[in-house]
Design a protein around this motif. Structure first.
Motif, PDB file in Angstrom:
ATOM      1  N   VAL A 108       3.831  84.181  25.061  1.00 43.35           N
ATOM      2  CA  VAL A 108       4.232  84.331  26.454  1.00 43.35           C
ATOM      3  C   VAL A 108       4.445  85.814  26.717  1.00 43.35           C
ATOM      4  CG1 VAL A 108       6.736  84.141  26.095  1.00 43.35           C
ATOM      5  CG2 VAL A 108       5.728  83.382  28.259  1.00 43.35           C
ATOM      6  N   ARG A 109       4.154  86.220  27.941  1.00 43.08           N
ATOM      7  CA  ARG A 109       4.395  87.612  28.291  1.00 43.08           C
ATOM      8  C   ARG A 109       5.725  87.708  29.028  1.00 43.08           C
ATOM      9  NH1 ARG A 109       0.404  92.001  31.333  1.00 43.08           N
ATOM     10  NH2 ARG A 109       1.458  93.833  30.436  1.00 43.08           N
ATOM     11  N   ALA A 110       6.729  88.287  28.361  1.00 43.34           N
ATOM     12  CA  ALA A 110       8.090  88.332  28.897  1.00 43.34           C
ATOM     13  C   ALA A 110       8.370  89.602  29.681  1.00 43.34           C
ATOM     14  CB  ALA A 110       9.099  88.199  27.758  1.00 43.34           C
ATOM     15  N   GLY A 111       7.453  90.560  29.668  1.00 41.19           N
ATOM     16  CA  GLY A 111       7.653  91.793  30.399  1.00 41.19           C
ATOM     17  C   GLY A 111       6.358  92.574  30.447  1.00 41.19           C
ATOM     18  N   VAL A 112       6.393  93.709  31.124  1.00 42.02           N
ATOM     19  CA  VAL A 112       5.231  94.587  31.190  1.00 42.02           C
ATOM     20  C   VAL A 112       5.287  95.619  30.071  1.00 42.02           C
ATOM     21  CG1 VAL A 112       4.033  96.289  32.626  1.00 42.02           C
ATOM     22  CG2 VAL A 112       4.993  94.228  33.666  1.00 42.02           C
ATOM     23  N   ASN A 113       6.490  96.114  29.784  1.00 40.44           N
ATOM     24  CA  ASN A 113       6.711  96.976  28.623  1.00 40.44           C
ATOM     25  C   ASN A 113       7.991  96.516  27.946  1.00 40.44           C
ATOM     26  OD1 ASN A 113       8.099  99.723  27.487  1.00 40.44           O
ATOM     27  ND2 ASN A 113       5.897  99.727  27.212  1.00 40.44           N
ATOM     28  N   THR A 114       7.892  96.182  26.678  1.00 38.91           N
ATOM     29  CA  THR A 114       8.995  95.538  25.967  1.00 38.91           C
ATOM     30  C   THR A 114       9.480  96.393  24.814  1.00 38.91           C
ATOM     31  OG1 THR A 114       8.390  93.283  26.582  1.00 38.91           O
ATOM     32  CG2 THR A 114       9.556  93.543  24.499  1.00 38.91           C
ATOM     33  N   ARG A 115      10.805  96.420  24.645  1.00 38.30           N
ATOM     34  CA  ARG A 115      11.397  97.170  23.534  1.00 38.30           C
ATOM     35  C   ARG A 115      11.432  96.339  22.260  1.00 38.30           C
ATOM     36  NH1 ARG A 115      12.000  99.533  19.943  1.00 38.30           N
ATOM     37  NH2 ARG A 115      13.519 101.065  19.280  1.00 38.30           N
ATOM     38  N   ASN A 116      12.055  95.163  22.301  1.00 38.38           N
ATOM     39  CA  ASN A 116      12.083  94.311  21.109  1.00 38.38           C
ATOM     40  C   ASN A 116      12.597  92.926  21.467  1.00 38.38           C
ATOM     41  OD1 ASN A 116      14.849  95.044  21.400  1.00 38.38           O
ATOM     42  ND2 ASN A 116      15.212  94.693  19.227  1.00 38.38           N
ATOM     43  N   VAL A 117      12.656  92.061  20.461  1.00 39.63           N
ATOM     44  CA  VAL A 117      13.105  90.688  20.656  1.00 39.63           C
ATOM     45  C   VAL A 117      14.144  90.362  19.594  1.00 39.63           C
ATOM     46  CG1 VAL A 117      11.265  89.712  19.205  1.00 39.63           C
ATOM     47  CG2 VAL A 117      12.352  88.274  20.938  1.00 39.63           C
ATOM     48  N   ALA A 118      15.108  89.513  19.947  1.00 37.51           N
ATOM     49  CA  ALA A 118      16.134  89.047  19.011  1.00 37.51           C
ATOM     50  C   ALA A 118      16.156  87.525  19.028  1.00 37.51           C
ATOM     51  CB  ALA A 118      17.500  89.602  19.394  1.00 37.51           C
ATOM     52  N   VAL A 119      16.655  86.923  17.929  1.00 38.48           N
ATOM     53  CA  VAL A 119      16.688  85.468  17.764  1.00 38.48           C
ATOM     54  C   VAL A 119      18.132  85.027  17.560  1.00 38.48           C
ATOM     55  CG1 VAL A 119      15.800  83.504  16.460  1.00 38.48           C
ATOM     56  CG2 VAL A 119      14.444  85.595  16.626  1.00 38.48           C
ATOM     57  N   SER A 120      18.569  83.991  18.292  1.00 39.15           N
ATOM     58  CA  SER A 120      19.922  83.469  18.101  1.00 39.15           C
ATOM     59  C   SER A 120      20.021  82.795  16.740  1.00 39.15           C
ATOM     60  CB  SER A 120      20.280  82.481  19.213  1.00 39.15           C
ATOM     61  OG  SER A 120      19.461  81.327  19.156  1.00 39.15           O
ATOM     62  N   THR A 121      21.187  82.862  16.131  1.00 38.21           N
ATOM     63  CA  THR A 121      21.343  82.317  14.782  1.00 38.21           C
ATOM     64  C   THR A 121      21.436  80.800  14.762  1.00 38.21           C
ATOM     65  OG1 THR A 121      23.722  82.802  14.955  1.00 38.21           O
ATOM     66  CG2 THR A 121      22.360  84.380  13.766  1.00 38.21           C
ATOM     67  N   ASP A 122      21.450  80.155  15.926  1.00 35.34           N
ATOM     68  CA  ASP A 122      21.312  78.700  15.939  1.00 35.34           C
ATOM     69  C   ASP A 122      19.858  78.289  16.148  1.00 35.34           C
ATOM     70  OD1 ASP A 122      20.860  79.221  18.606  1.00 35.34           O
ATOM     71  OD2 ASP A 122      22.627  78.161  19.346  1.00 35.34           O
ATOM     72  N   SER A 171       2.139  82.937  32.350  1.00 35.57           N
ATOM     73  CA  SER A 171       1.437  83.633  31.262  1.00 35.57           C
ATOM     74  C   SER A 171       1.429  82.848  29.956  1.00 35.57           C
ATOM     75  CB  SER A 171       2.102  84.989  31.014  1.00 35.57           C
ATOM     76  OG  SER A 171       3.361  84.833  30.361  1.00 35.57           O
ATOM     77  N   ARG A 172       2.250  81.812  29.855  1.00 34.66           N
ATOM     78  CA  ARG A 172       2.469  81.144  28.564  1.00 34.66           C
ATOM     79  C   ARG A 172       1.207  80.458  28.058  1.00 34.66           C
ATOM     80  NH1 ARG A 172       5.236  76.358  26.467  1.00 34.66           N
ATOM     81  NH2 ARG A 172       5.078  75.451  28.558  1.00 34.66           N
ATOM     82  N   VAL A 173       0.945  80.665  26.769  1.00 32.34           N
ATOM     83  CA  VAL A 173      -0.199  80.052  26.098  1.00 32.34           C
ATOM     84  C   VAL A 173       0.328  79.213  24.938  1.00 32.34           C
ATOM     85  CG1 VAL A 173      -2.353  80.450  24.845  1.00 32.34           C
ATOM     86  CG2 VAL A 173      -1.664  82.022  26.687  1.00 32.34           C
TER      87      VAL A 173
END
Length: 521
Positions: free
Chosen positions: A207-221, A117-119
């Motif tokens: 990119v499509r990481a799921g069909v229904n997604t709650r949220n995303v988080a980012v590592s502090t590095d 799915s990645r663009v």
């Protein structure tokens, strides 16, 4: 009379004919969907150039509103309307009912589907080294406009829009930033993760990481993203540089049961992502660094905590058992402890991450919205404050002994609460109440309401975010013909009003990357 007798006679002679005729004439939703909808939304309803059409992805949309959209289309999108000569009223109702019907099985969405799915919109190696605009890159706001599915990038000094671009369908309000504030990441309800460059003002990858997604988080590095899904039941790690998939983590108990993800956040001092689960009484911790992780335990300074069997691979999972199903959670300011709400909304719990277990219960009835909580110091004690979905109060909790300091009466149940280190005031709303156009302002020293604003009489008004220095507070009028209203945070006087299309959230770069005690993370 003759016709009625004829029909009755036919029914008597051929009892199976009329039901068959009625069935043949009734709208067939699968056929209608394949003919009119599948080209954009996919034959499996999982989405294509249009969003997924599943009950999990439709959020608060009601069937009547779905019927209206099918008939008249959706403004400022590629969704056309279908006139009566194309779809009858019965056909429209059948289609609306069909998209609210759950799929018979959870669709597969693993590494192969995610990678395919990645663009890539721009090669990360070609991005400029410096901002291509004159604004302070750390005082920008990302504004999510749900009215026409766009995002605006707002200069937090001049209050002018630097860019406005079309987003994926139904973004989750909470945009997340890379640690240096250069990139912003968005998660849509139907699983799309988008990366946008605030230097060159353009999309980098999706990119499509799921069909229904709650949220995303980012590592502090800055190396990884973690995506929490409700369909399928997975957590997905992505490479933050180009959004390529790193690992899919099934959220299972190892015995055949699986769980939706309530939310996932980063815990900076622990170099780990933490996820709450809707269907297991567990909290999961997944380190992004190279600490040794053991079954059920994380290697720490405490003696005796190193026993167990090492778990293989990146992002090993540490499972913490708790007494409640967790729907929402919040961290104390040192990020040692996690506060969470139970599904029934009658209380909260506290989990100490080093100890690795639940240590306290919170007196928090009325379904608190901990995800919009803030922390500050009151009478020399660290406290957190949270609005409630069902009760017209703000609860203030001591984060040392976990006792309720005060319940501040409000004009209605609220959704958001915001503050800033450079102001003594916290701004709330009455989002869930009758007077949804009110903005109560609380003095954190006295824990009393000192001013109530009505920025747009009769219109839903909520979600405050401050500029990086705390001098100005930005308020959303969450209507189709909405606005961002800029207030002087000291005098509460209006400074500017910018028209927006249902701005459901706005996020200041500096406040987010510095984990301001007055904003959500």
């Amino acid at each position: 009379m003759i016709r009625r007798r004829s029909v009755a006679a036919l029914a008597a002679l051929l009892p199976g004919v009329l039901p068959a005729l009625a069935l043949a004439q009734a709208p067939q939703p699968e056929r209608l969907f394949a003919e009119h909808c599948a080209a954009c939304h996919g034959g499996d309803r999982l989405g294509a150039i249009g969003p997924a059409l599943l009950p999990e992805n439709l959020g608060r949309l009601k069937p009547a509103e779905a019927e209206r959209i099918i008939r008249h289309g959706r403004p400022a999108t590629q969704m056309p309307g279908f006139p009566a000569e194309t779809l009858s009223d019965e056909a429209v109702k059948a289609l609306a009912a069909y998209v609210f019907t759950p799929l018979p099985a959870v669709p597969p969405w693993g590494m192969a589907e995610i990678a395919a799915s990645r663009v890539v919109h721009r090669d990360p190696a070609t991005l400029p080294d410096k901002p291509q605009h004159q604004a302070d890159p750390l005082n920008l706001f990302t504004v999510v406009e749900a009215g026409d599915h766009h995002v605006s990038i707002l200069d937090g000094d001049r209050f002018t829009v630097l860019d406005r671009f079309q987003s994926r369908f139904a973004l989750h309000g909470g945009a997340k930033y890379s640690p240096d504030g250069r990139f912003v990441y968005f998660a849509s309800r139907d699983g799309w993760i988008s990366k946008y460059d605030l230097h060159s003002l353009g999309l980098v990858a999706e990119v499509r990481a799921g069909v229904n997604t709650r949220n995303v988080a980012v590592s502090t590095d800055g190396r990884y993203l973690m995506v929490g899904n409700t369909l399928p039941h997975t957590l997905v790690a992505l490479d933050a540089r180009d959004l390529s998939p790193v690992k899919v983590i099934p959220v299972t108990d190892g015995k055949g049961a699986s769980s939706r993800v309530s939310a996932v956040y980063a815990m900076p001092p622990r170099n780990a992502f933490v996820a709450a689960l809707k269907d297991f009484k567990e909290v999961w911790e997944m380190p992004w660094d190279d600490r040794p992780v053991y079954a059920g335990l994380v290697h720490s300074r405490e003696p005796g905590r190193e026993e167990g069997v090492a778990l293989p691979g990146p992002f090993p999972v540490r499972k913490l058992k708790v007494d409640e199903y967790v729907d929402d959670f919040f961290f104390d300011q040192p990020y040692d402890q996690l506060m969470a709400t139970s599904r029934d909304g009658k209380k909260g719990i506290v989990v100490h991450m080093d100890v690795g277990r639940q240590i306290a219960e919170l007196d928090l009835p009325g379904m608190p919205h901990l995800g919009s909580g803030i922390t500050f110091t009151h009478d020399g004690r660290p406290v957190m404050a949270t609005p409630h979905f069902k009760d017209p109060v703000i609860s203030v909790i001591d984060t040392v002994d976990w006792k309720t300091v005060k319940r501040i009466p409000m004009p209605g149940p609220g959704f958001f609460l915001r503050g800033h280190e450079n102001t003594p005031y916290a701004w709330a709303d009455a989002y869930m109440g009758r007077d949804r156009d009110l903005i109560p302002i609380i003095d954190t020293r006295s824990l009393e309401i000192v001013r109530t604003l009505r920025p747009a009489p009769g219109k839903l008004t909520a979600h405050v975010e401050f500029t990086r220095d705390g001098r100005y507070a930005l308020v959303s009028v969450m209507e189709e013909d909405g606005a961002i209203i800029v207030y002087d945070a000291a005098t509460f006087e209006e400074v500017r009003r910018l028209p927006m299309r249902k701005p459901i959230g706005k996020y200041n770069v500096w406040n987010k990357i510095n984990y301001s005690s007055g904003t959500s993370h």
